[in-house]
Scaffold this motif. Structure first.
Motif, PDB file in Angstrom:
ATOM      1  N   ILE A 170      -3.944   0.132  -4.076  1.00  0.00           N
ATOM      2  CA  ILE A 170      -3.525  -0.855  -2.980  1.00  0.00           C
ATOM      3  C   ILE A 170      -3.669  -2.570  -3.582  1.00  0.00           C
ATOM      4  N   THR A 171      -2.712  -3.077  -3.320  1.00  0.00           N
ATOM      5  CA  THR A 171      -2.628  -4.526  -4.030  1.00  0.00           C
ATOM      6  C   THR A 171      -2.598  -5.691  -3.008  1.00  0.00           C
ATOM      7  N   VAL A 172      -3.515  -6.489  -2.991  1.00  0.00           N
ATOM      8  CA  VAL A 172      -3.321  -7.899  -2.212  1.00  0.00           C
ATOM      9  C   VAL A 172      -2.804  -8.738  -2.992  1.00  0.00           C
TER      10      VAL A 172
ATOM     11  N   VAL B 118     -13.411   1.424  -0.505  1.00  0.00           N
ATOM     12  CA  VAL B 118     -12.998   2.129   0.637  1.00  0.00           C
ATOM     13  C   VAL B 118     -12.055   1.231   1.277  1.00  0.00           C
ATOM     14  N   PHE B 119     -10.978   1.918   1.929  1.00  0.00           N
ATOM     15  CA  PHE B 119      -9.784   1.145   2.405  1.00  0.00           C
ATOM     16  C   PHE B 119      -9.568   1.523   3.840  1.00  0.00           C
ATOM     17  N   SER B 120      -9.618   0.554   4.608  1.00  0.00           N
ATOM     18  CA  SER B 120      -9.531   1.014   6.282  1.00  0.00           C
ATOM     19  C   SER B 120      -8.485   0.010   6.690  1.00  0.00           C
ATOM     20  N   ILE B 121      -8.240   0.605   8.106  1.00  0.00           N
ATOM     21  CA  ILE B 121      -7.146  -0.227   8.777  1.00  0.00           C
ATOM     22  C   ILE B 121      -7.708  -0.656   9.839  1.00  0.00           C
ATOM     23  N   ASP B 122      -7.500  -1.886  10.376  1.00  0.00           N
ATOM     24  CA  ASP B 122      -7.995  -2.074  11.957  1.00  0.00           C
ATOM     25  C   ASP B 122      -6.741  -2.731  12.610  1.00  0.00           C
TER      26      ASP B 122
ATOM     27  N   GLY C 256       0.682  -1.517   0.126  1.00  0.00           N
ATOM     28  CA  GLY C 256       0.112  -0.113   0.140  1.00  0.00           C
ATOM     29  C   GLY C 256       0.840   1.291   0.017  1.00  0.00           C
ATOM     30  N   GLU C 257       1.969   1.256  -0.594  1.00  0.00           N
ATOM     31  CA  GLU C 257       2.731   2.609  -0.700  1.00  0.00           C
ATOM     32  C   GLU C 257       1.863   3.403  -1.699  1.00  0.00           C
ATOM     33  N   VAL C 258       1.887   4.660  -1.284  1.00  0.00           N
ATOM     34  CA  VAL C 258       1.370   5.794  -2.049  1.00  0.00           C
ATOM     35  C   VAL C 258       1.506   5.620  -3.773  1.00  0.00           C
TER      36      VAL C 258
ATOM     37  N   ASP D 177       0.880   1.838   5.940  1.00  0.00           N
ATOM     38  CA  ASP D 177       1.774   1.690   7.128  1.00  0.00           C
ATOM     39  C   ASP D 177       1.655   3.008   8.060  1.00  0.00           C
ATOM     40  N   ASP D 178       1.696   3.889   7.254  1.00  0.00           N
ATOM     41  CA  ASP D 178       1.482   5.250   7.847  1.00  0.00           C
ATOM     42  C   ASP D 178       0.191   5.400   8.519  1.00  0.00           C
ATOM     43  N   ALA D 179      -0.869   5.033   7.686  1.00  0.00           N
ATOM     44  CA  ALA D 179      -2.327   5.124   8.159  1.00  0.00           C
ATOM     45  C   ALA D 179      -2.322   4.256   9.324  1.00  0.00           C
ATOM     46  N   ALA D 180      -1.716   3.126   9.545  1.00  0.00           N
ATOM     47  CA  ALA D 180      -2.120   2.358  10.652  1.00  0.00           C
ATOM     48  C   ALA D 180      -1.337   3.140  11.795  1.00  0.00           C
TER      49      ALA D 180
END
Lengths: 231, 231
Positions: free
Chosen positions: A92-94, B11-15, A81-83, B56-59
Motif C-alpha cells: 500500500i503506498t501513500v 499493520v494497516f487499518s481503516i477508520d 491500496g489496490e491488492v 476501498d473494499d476494506a472500508a
DNA sequence: AATATAGTGTGTCAAATTTACACCATTAAA
DNA sequence: TTTAATGGTGTAAATTTGACACACTATATT
C-alpha cells in the motif's frame, strides 16, 4: 504492553510526485529503477517505509535517498491500496507531492543503489511509468491544479524573485490554459501579498520586467481566517 | 514471481468518519470498543485491512461489521502514520468519510464482537475518543466542510425529498454560520439541479414547505467539465 | 544612428455575481 | 379568532469578473 497485533506481511511505501518549473514548462522528477520489479523502468521516486519512522518522515528520507533533495515541504495527497498494484505482494503506498524551484546548479542524483539516475521530465509527454505510477501522477497533478487557486503553491516553484509574466506562465502551465495578462496582474496584485522590489530582471535582450517577491507573512495575515486546507 | 518484499510487522487499518444529519444537527457514528486497547472507550468505527482486499473494499466491509451499514459512498481523505499512534505496535490507518441519511427505522448495530454498540453522536460536544481519533475526526470534518461547496455531498445527508429550509440548515450546521435565506434559495435554485415536486411537507404545525429532489443527472450534466475532484 | 525585435505595463466598460435587507402568507394549535 | 411558527418572495448597491489594444523600453542588428 504486549503487542497482540496480527503480523500480516503488509508493506507500506511512499511515492513522491515532485513538481518543478523550468523554461516555462512544468516538470516532475523521475528515477530510473535499478531493482526488480520494473528494473530499468522509469518511476516516481518511492520506497518502503521503515518501522520506526512516521510516514511524513519516511517521505522526506525516501525522496532524499532517491534524488538527493532535502527539506521540501511534502504533502500527502492520496493512498493507493489496490491488492495487485505491486507484482510481488501487498504494498500500500501513500503518495506525496512537493513543489520545488529547479535550480540549474543543484543536480538531482540518487544517494542509494535503488535508482540508477534521477532527472526532471516535462509533465506533458510522460512515458509509461512503473507500477501504477502513471495513475498516481495524474491524481497528484489534479490535486495541485485545484490547490493552485487557494494555496500559495505557485511561489514554491518560482525563484525567490520573479516577474509577473513568469508567475502567469506558471499558472498557465498548471491550469493548461491561457490567461489574460491584464486581468491576471490586476488580480494578483490586488491580493496584496506580492512585494514589488526595486530590482529588475537581468540578462534579457528586451525591456526588463520588475521583480516581485512573495510575502508569506502578509499572505497568512490575509488568509488566517480561512479553513485549514492541509490534510 | 517470487515474493521478495521485506516482511515487516506493519499493520494497516481503516477508520471511518460517518456523517449524518438529524434534527438540524450534524452527527457522526461512534462505537463503544469491546477490545483492548481502549476497551470501553468511544472510537470511530475502524479495523484492520485484510491481505486480499483493496482499501476501498476494506472500508466498506469494516463499516458494515461495526455498524451494520452497507453501500455507502465512502471517500478516502487522509492517512495517519505517526509511529506511536497505536499503543500496541505500528499501525497506519487510512481514514474515510461517508455521508448518510439517518433513518429513524434503520438501527445501527455492530455485527461483530469488536464493538459493544454503535450510535449517532452530535459533532459538537464530542467526547475524547480512542487513539488519535479526535484528530482524524477533525481532519475529516474540515474536509467535508470544504467539499460542501463544490461537491453535491449535502444531498447524501438529507432525505430524498427535502425542503429548502432543511437544506439551508444543513449548510449552516456544516459551515457553522448563518446564511441569508433569500440569497441561499436564489443561489441553490439558480444551479438548476433541484427539482421542485408537487408535494408538500407533512405533519408540521405550520405552513407546509414545498419539497425538492436532487437531480443527479442534471448535476453531472452541468458540472461535467469540471476537474475530477475525487481522490 | 536608425530600425527591428521582443516582451513590459497599463485602464475602461459591460456583465455577472454577491450581498444586504423586511414583510406578507399560510397552517395548525390554542 | 388569535397566536405561534415557519414559508416564501424582490430589489438595489457593491463587488468581481471578463473582454479588449496599444504605447513603452531595452537590446540587438544593420
Amino acid at each position: 504492553m504486549e503487542v497482540k497485533l496480527p503480523t500480516f506481511n503488509s508493506v507500506f511505501s511512499i511515492d513522491c510526485v515532485i513538481f518543478g518549473f523550468e523554461a516555462g514548462e512544468l516538470k516532475i522528477l523521475l528515477i530510473e529503477r535499478n531493482e526488480e520489479p520494473f528494473k530499468d523502468w522509469l518511476a516516481l521516486p518511492g520506497y518502503i517505509v521503515e518501522q520506526d519512522e512516521s510516514i511524513d518522515d519516511a517521505a522526506e528520507r525516501i525522496l532524499y535517498e532517491l534524488t538527493g533533495l532535502r527539506d521540501l515541504h511534502m504533502q500527502q495527497f492520496h493512498t493507493f491500496g489496490e491488492v495487485n498494484r505491486h507484482p510481488q505482494g501487498r504494498v500500500i503506498t501513500v503518495a506525496y507531492y512537493a513543489l520545488i524551484r529547479i535550480n540549474g546548479q543543484k543536480e538531482v542524483k540518487p544517494v542509494t543503489q535503488y535508482a540508477k539516475s534521477a532527472f526532471w521530465h516535462p509533465v506533458n509527454e510522460l512515458p509509461k511509468l512503473a507500477f501504477d505510477h502513471s495513475e498516481i501522477f495524474e491524481t497528484g497533478f489534479n490535486k495541485i491544479r485545484r490547490r493552485l487557486n487557494y494555496q500559495p503553491i505557485a511561489f514554491e516553484l518560482l525563484p525567490e524573485k520573479f516577474t509577473l509574466t513568469q508567475l502567469q506562465s506558471l499558472y498557465e502551465a498548471v491550469l493548461n490554459k491561457k490567461l489574460d495578462k491584464r486581468n491576471f496582474r490586476k488580480k494578483m496584485l490586488s491580493y496584496g501579498f506580492l512585494k514589488e522590489l526595486d530590482e529588475k530582471q537581468k540578462g534579457v535582450s528586451y525591456r526588463a520586467a520588475k521583480l516581485y517577491k512573495f510575502d508569506r507573512r502578509k499572505y497568512t495575515k490575509i488568509f488566517q481566517n480561512d479553513l485549514n486546507l492541509d490534510k
